[in-house]
Design a protein around this motif. Structure first.
Motif, mmCIF file in Angstrom:
data_model
loop_
_atom_site.group_PDB
_atom_site.id
_atom_site.type_symbol
_atom_site.label_atom_id
_atom_site.label_comp_id
_atom_site.label_asym_id
_atom_site.label_seq_id
_atom_site.Cartn_x
_atom_site.Cartn_y
_atom_site.Cartn_z
ATOM 1 N N THR A 1 0.858 -1.191 0.000
ATOM 2 C CA THR A 1 0.000 0.000 0.000
ATOM 3 C C THR A 1 0.888 1.232 0.000
ATOM 4 O OG1 THR A 1 -1.743 -1.138 1.240
ATOM 5 C CG2 THR A 1 -1.803 1.270 1.219
ATOM 6 N N GLU B 1 -3.738 7.095 -1.716
ATOM 7 C CA GLU B 1 -3.513 5.706 -1.338
ATOM 8 C C GLU B 1 -3.741 4.814 -2.552
ATOM 9 O OE1 GLU B 1 -5.409 2.442 1.760
ATOM 10 O OE2 GLU B 1 -5.189 4.548 2.392
ATOM 11 N N GLN C 1 -13.568 13.477 4.159
ATOM 12 C CA GLN C 1 -13.790 12.211 4.839
ATOM 13 C C GLN C 1 -14.638 12.451 6.078
ATOM 14 O OE1 GLN C 1 -10.086 10.251 5.651
ATOM 15 N NE2 GLN C 1 -9.187 10.903 3.726
ATOM 16 N N LYS D 1 -12.890 13.052 9.839
ATOM 17 C CA LYS D 1 -11.474 13.340 9.674
ATOM 18 C C LYS D 1 -11.340 14.736 9.119
ATOM 19 C CE LYS D 1 -9.954 8.580 8.929
ATOM 20 N NZ LYS D 1 -9.227 7.655 8.036
ATOM 21 N N LYS E 1 -0.412 -3.477 16.501
ATOM 22 C CA LYS E 1 -1.640 -3.150 15.782
ATOM 23 C C LYS E 1 -1.546 -1.746 15.198
ATOM 24 C CE LYS E 1 -6.639 -2.838 16.616
ATOM 25 N NZ LYS E 1 -7.679 -2.960 17.672
ATOM 26 N N SER E 2 -1.797 -1.624 13.911
ATOM 27 C CA SER E 2 -1.677 -0.329 13.241
ATOM 28 C C SER E 2 -2.623 0.700 13.860
ATOM 29 C CB SER E 2 -2.002 -0.482 11.752
ATOM 30 O OG SER E 2 -1.938 0.763 11.095
ATOM 31 N N GLY E 3 -2.092 1.874 14.191
ATOM 32 C CA GLY E 3 -2.888 2.963 14.748
ATOM 33 C C GLY E 3 -3.027 2.949 16.248
ATOM 34 N N PRO F 1 -7.671 1.858 17.726
ATOM 35 C CA PRO F 1 -8.706 1.635 16.712
ATOM 36 C C PRO F 1 -9.228 0.205 16.826
ATOM 37 C CG PRO F 1 -6.523 1.672 15.703
ATOM 38 C CD PRO F 1 -6.322 1.924 17.163
ATOM 39 N N ASN G 1 -11.470 -1.291 15.182
ATOM 40 C CA ASN G 1 -11.469 -1.823 13.821
ATOM 41 C C ASN G 1 -11.386 -0.621 12.888
ATOM 42 O OD1 ASN G 1 -14.187 -0.807 13.590
ATOM 43 N ND2 ASN G 1 -14.897 -2.688 14.605
ATOM 44 N N ASP G 2 -11.618 -0.837 11.594
ATOM 45 C CA ASP G 2 -11.498 0.283 10.664
ATOM 46 C C ASP G 2 -12.650 1.269 10.774
ATOM 47 O OD1 ASP G 2 -13.392 -1.424 9.677
ATOM 48 O OD2 ASP G 2 -12.756 -1.255 7.579
ATOM 49 N N LYS G 3 -13.661 0.993 11.639
ATOM 50 C CA LYS G 3 -14.806 1.878 11.790
ATOM 51 C C LYS G 3 -14.901 2.513 13.176
ATOM 52 C CE LYS G 3 -16.419 0.835 7.670
ATOM 53 N NZ LYS G 3 -16.403 1.834 6.569
ATOM 54 N N LYS H 1 -13.020 3.666 17.039
ATOM 55 C CA LYS H 1 -11.781 4.037 17.715
ATOM 56 C C LYS H 1 -12.115 4.541 19.112
ATOM 57 C CE LYS H 1 -9.678 7.897 16.668
ATOM 58 N NZ LYS H 1 -8.860 8.925 15.971
#
Length: 867
Positions: A107, A119, A157, A160, A421-423, A478, A480-482, A484
């Motif tokens: 990515t 991205e 977004q 954000k 874990k990312s983030g 986070p 998950n991706d939705k 935080k």
């Protein structure tokens, strides 16, 4: 066979051997050393390269480029997504990511201030040569991949930040904050933060340096933490960005009352290699400003240091006319003054970042400030004493010689840990500031109607010290991706001590509060939860604060305490994305404004011959509930609109109030200006911020604010209420001319306002002074226009800037105050048509070879802004 053909065949023959030598020998189904999955990271011969452009096909230098993919993590013992490489683009916008694994999906992310994040999923798609030797050239070419020209564009977004600039310019607008870059502000070059802040939408700065956000005093931060510095002690050239947050969430300090937060971010680089800049300037009064910054980064260490020195000479004039309605006989007083302020201030700051490993970084930094300001004021006073059928005029001359000095030393230690874990991350920091100040004033009044003139001498000395300690920790996860979650805690402790002495004819005048100290402690914890959906999202949070304030009058051993064991401050944000160009946000927060030192300290101040200023140690904090709805519209390229409707309700509003009293020191009845908690205040308004890019040469940013304010102080004085409709306009025009010239005009108009008649303190960090509400008058309208012309030299490595402030000599501020005791009008003007010339030179070496070592998330920290 020619040498060229022989060399080509040799390379084709060697390639499969090279590729085969890179393949790890693993048991079937095992990871390296006996595990399960194939580790693509061992094929480190790949390269991605390309060029980053803006929408006008111009190169973007120093954009942040990072490549992520799957890698075996030794902590979690499994494959995790990680950053494999990263760098900043060169001056021509090009980048080259080398020594990459050639298997797997990657990515690519590109960030730059003022643009939406780019991205893209990419891969090498290597096809291994066949057994008969075919496909060698194709395999060799596939591990060296050109990504072509990559164009960054604006976007939006949910939940954000939405940047609305077609290029990295002075302003970046978002639903929740505005970001301002002063490096392109020619009007503020060589000045202080005061010169920068007055050009920013939603903000105003008066002649005393009092900062307001939508006509209320905000909390002032430096690098995200409260500061004891005033805005005239921070050089403009040391500022990277300024963030304006109108309605902060529960994550932020609840202080600041019915305004938001203004965060000044100081310059600090993390580019690989070394870079820096040198600055020098001179104004029309012969005062210089000098400064420089340098940053060096290699391996696991990044070091930075910067210094500034500013000399100042400020000339001001003013007048006051007062009609006294108390006493017998009645009097009218007319006062005119001219003031000459001289002095200097300097700042030295530096620090070191230690990138310990993939997940840990540690930063230490320190800041030292020192300065001295001397003020000489020449006042002429005429007093008309009114009798039944005649009046008598007397003349007096009052000379004030005041000297003020300050020293401040601040230090910070920061630790940051990145989870696999990312983030997900955890940070902790401690900050300590210690400052000392001294103030000595001499007042000589000559009564000119006597021969020889009679004189009266007064003097006052104030020595103080301040210690400010904060510790804070923040955690982000986070889910998950939705979704935080955020949580954190903070402790803030400050100790203040002041020694005050007043003399009349060299004899000390005893007072009940000559020596004074206070201790203020605030402990807080917060949590936020955010959830986003395809078209909308929300964030809810709660902050809990416990505070206690204890003040002590040392000489008479008397203390007083304000204590709030627990106060809750909820916040909520809902954002809805109508489409790619339209966004809505509704937010709510509760905040507190605790009394500052100057409002609490019970020392009389005699610097104004017409009134005595006195604090009120019995003041209570004021609490404010704020509701705001914002709409953002992204039009065609370069045209953007941000509209906000806001409502604020404050209880126990801290209000400036004046009353008559007999002064033992002056042996006469005088007006005392102090502070009181009024019942409430209500303010509501509408704000527009419009950014237009007209062609390739014109950029116009407009800010219009309309609001109505109502103060109910009937608990202080019967039937005392004040309502005032106010509006102000800010315009900032940048014109790009040929030969790298840029012309800037910055102007502002503010109508009559019922608030912010001044409280002294020059924009301290939310607790050392600032504008004060009044229920007894209004400020007169004021407008001004500043001008600058800038020339970029030597391929933009150097800049020459000439600026003039208040080119029409129109910045004349004043107040009108009316009560049952008196009617008073005042005006002041400071430094009209002041011209300044500044030069800056940027240098550095961008060493891309340093990126060949393993890159980590922590190495990319601080590069997202893309400066």
């Amino acid at each position: 066979m020619t040498p060229k053909h022989f060399l080509s065949l040799a390379l084709l023959a060697i390639l499969p051997l090279t590729l085969a030598a890179q393949i790890p020998q693993m048991p079937q189904g095992g990871r390296p050393g006996g595990g399960g999955q194939f580790n693509a990271a061992q094929f480190n011969i790949g390269r991605f390269y390309g060029k980053v452009l803006d929408e006008n096909k111009k190169p973007l230098a120093y954009a942040s480029v990072q490549l992520s993919g799957m890698r075996f993590d030794t902590v979690s013992r499994k494959m995790e997504e990680a950053i494999l490489a990263g760098q900043l683009t060169r001056e021509n916008g090009e980048f080259s990511l080398e020594n990459l694994p050639i298997r797997g999906q990657f990515t690519l992310k590109i960030n730059y201030m003022g643009y939406a994040t780019y991205e893209q999923k990419i891969a090498f798609d290597v096809k291994m040569p066949t057994g008969n030797g075919g496909g060698f050239a194709s395999a060799a070419a596939s591990v060296d991949k050109d990504l072509g020209n990559i164009i960054l564009q604006t976007s939006s977004q949910v939940l954000k930040e939405v940047t609305v600039s077609a290029e990295a310019s002075q302003f970046t607008l978002a639903l929740d904050k505005k970001v301002y870059r002063p490096d392109k502000d020619g009007v503020a070059a060589g000045g202080t933060a005061e010169d920068v802040l007055k050009n920013i939408p939603s903000l105003n700065v008066d002649l005393d340096g009092n900062l307001t956000l939508r006509n209320a005093a905000p909390q002032l931060f430096v690098d995200g933490r409260p500061t004891p510095l005033t805005i005239d002690q921070i050089p403009a050239d040391a500022i990277e960005t300024i963030e304006v947050i109108t309605n902060p969430s529960a994550k932020y300090d609840a202080s600041g009352g019915n305004a938001g937060i203004v965060n000044i971010v100081l310059k600090k680089e993390r580019r690989i290699g070394y870079n820096g800049n040198l600055r020098a300037g001179l104004d029309m009064r012969g005062r210089v400003n000098l400064g420089g910054d340098i940053n060096a980064r290699e391996g696991k260490f990044n070091a930075f240091i910067g210094a500034n020195l500013n000399q100042r000479r400020s000339l001001s004039a003013g007048a006051t006319a007062r009609q006294n309605l108390f006493g017998n006989p009645l009097t009218d007083v007319f006062q005119a003054n001219n003031t000459d302020n001289t002095g200097y201030f300097g700042m030295l700051r530096g620090g070191v970042d230690w990138f310990i490993n993939n997940r840990n970084t540690f930063t230490v930094s320190a800041t030292m400030n020192r300065g001295e300001f001397n003020s000489f004021d020449d006042q002429t006073i005429r007093t008309d004493t009114i009798y039944d059928s005649y009046f008598v005029s007397t003349q007096a001359l009052r000379e004030t010689d005041n000297k003020r000095n300050f020293r401040n030393l601040g230090s910070q230690a920061l630790y940051k840990y990145l989870f696999p874990k990312s983030g997900k991350e955890w940070t902790a920091d401690v900050n300590f500031n210690r400052s000392k100040s001294g103030n000595a004033g001499q007042f000589l009044t000559s009564f000119l109607d006597f021969a020889p003139p009679l004189t009266a001498r007064q003097s006052q000395t104030i020595d103080g010290s301040n210690e400010f300690f904060t510790a804070q920790t923040d955690f982000t996860d986070p889910l998950n991706d939705k979704m935080k979650i955020e949580a954190g805690a903070r402790a803030a402790i400050r100790n203040f001590r002041s020694n005050n002495k007043t003399f009349r004819e060299e004899v000390q005048v005893p007072g009940f509060a000559d020596n004074y100290k206070f201790n203020d402690q605030v402990y807080a914890a917060y949590t936020n939860f955010a959830h986003s959906f395809p078209k909308w999202g929300y964030q809810v949070g709660l902050r809990a604060e416990s505070s206690v304030y204890t003040g002590t009058l040392i000489d008479i051993d008397t203390s007083f305490t304000n204590e709030y064991p627990l106060s809750l401050f909820p916040s909520a944000f809902v954002t809805y994305k109508l489409n790619d160009q339209d966004n809505l946000q509704l937010n709510y927060s509760r905040r507190i404004n605790r009394p500052n030192f100057f409002q609490l300290i019970p020392f009389p101040d005699f610097s104004d011959s017409l009134q005595i200023s006195l604090g009120n140690p019995a003041l209570r904090p004021e609490f404010t509930n704020s509701l705001e709805m914002s709409y953002q519209k992204v039009f065609s390229k370069g045209h953007n609109l941000l509209t906000s409707i806001y409502y604020k309700r404050s209880n126990d509003l801290i209000t400036r109030y004046q009353y008559p009293d007999f002064s033992q020191e002056l042996q006469r009845e005088v007006i005392v200006s102090t502070f009181a908690n009024s019942n409430s205040s209500t303010a509501y308004g509408l704000e527009f911020t419009l950014k237009n890019t007209l062609g390739k040469r014109l950029e116009l940013t407009s800010n219009w604010n309309f609001y109505n304010a109502i103060i109910d102080a009937s608990n202080v004085e019967a039937n005392l209420k004040n309502e005032q409709f106010t509006w102000f306009v800010k315009e900032n025009l940048n014109i790009k001319l040929p030969e790298n010239f840029t012309v800037q005009f910055s102007g502002s108009y503010q109508s009559r306002t019922a608030l912010t008649v001044g409280g002294g303190g020059r924009g301290f960090g939310g607790w050392m002074g600032g504008p004060t509400n009044t229920a007894q008058g209004y400020s007169i309208p004021v407008w001004f226009v500043d001008f600058s012309v800038r020339k970029d030299l030597w391929n933009r490595k150097a800049t020459l800037t000439f600026n003039v402030q208040d080119i029409f000599r129109s910045r004349k501020q004043g107040t009108f105050t009316e009560s049952a005791l008196f009617v008073q009008e005042t005006w002041r003007r400071r430094d009209p048509q002041l011209a300044r010339l500044n030069f800056s030179y940027r240098f550095g070496k961008f060493d891309t070879s340093l990126f060949r070592r393993k890159n980590t998330r922590i190495e990319m920290d601080g590069m997202d802004a893309g400066f």
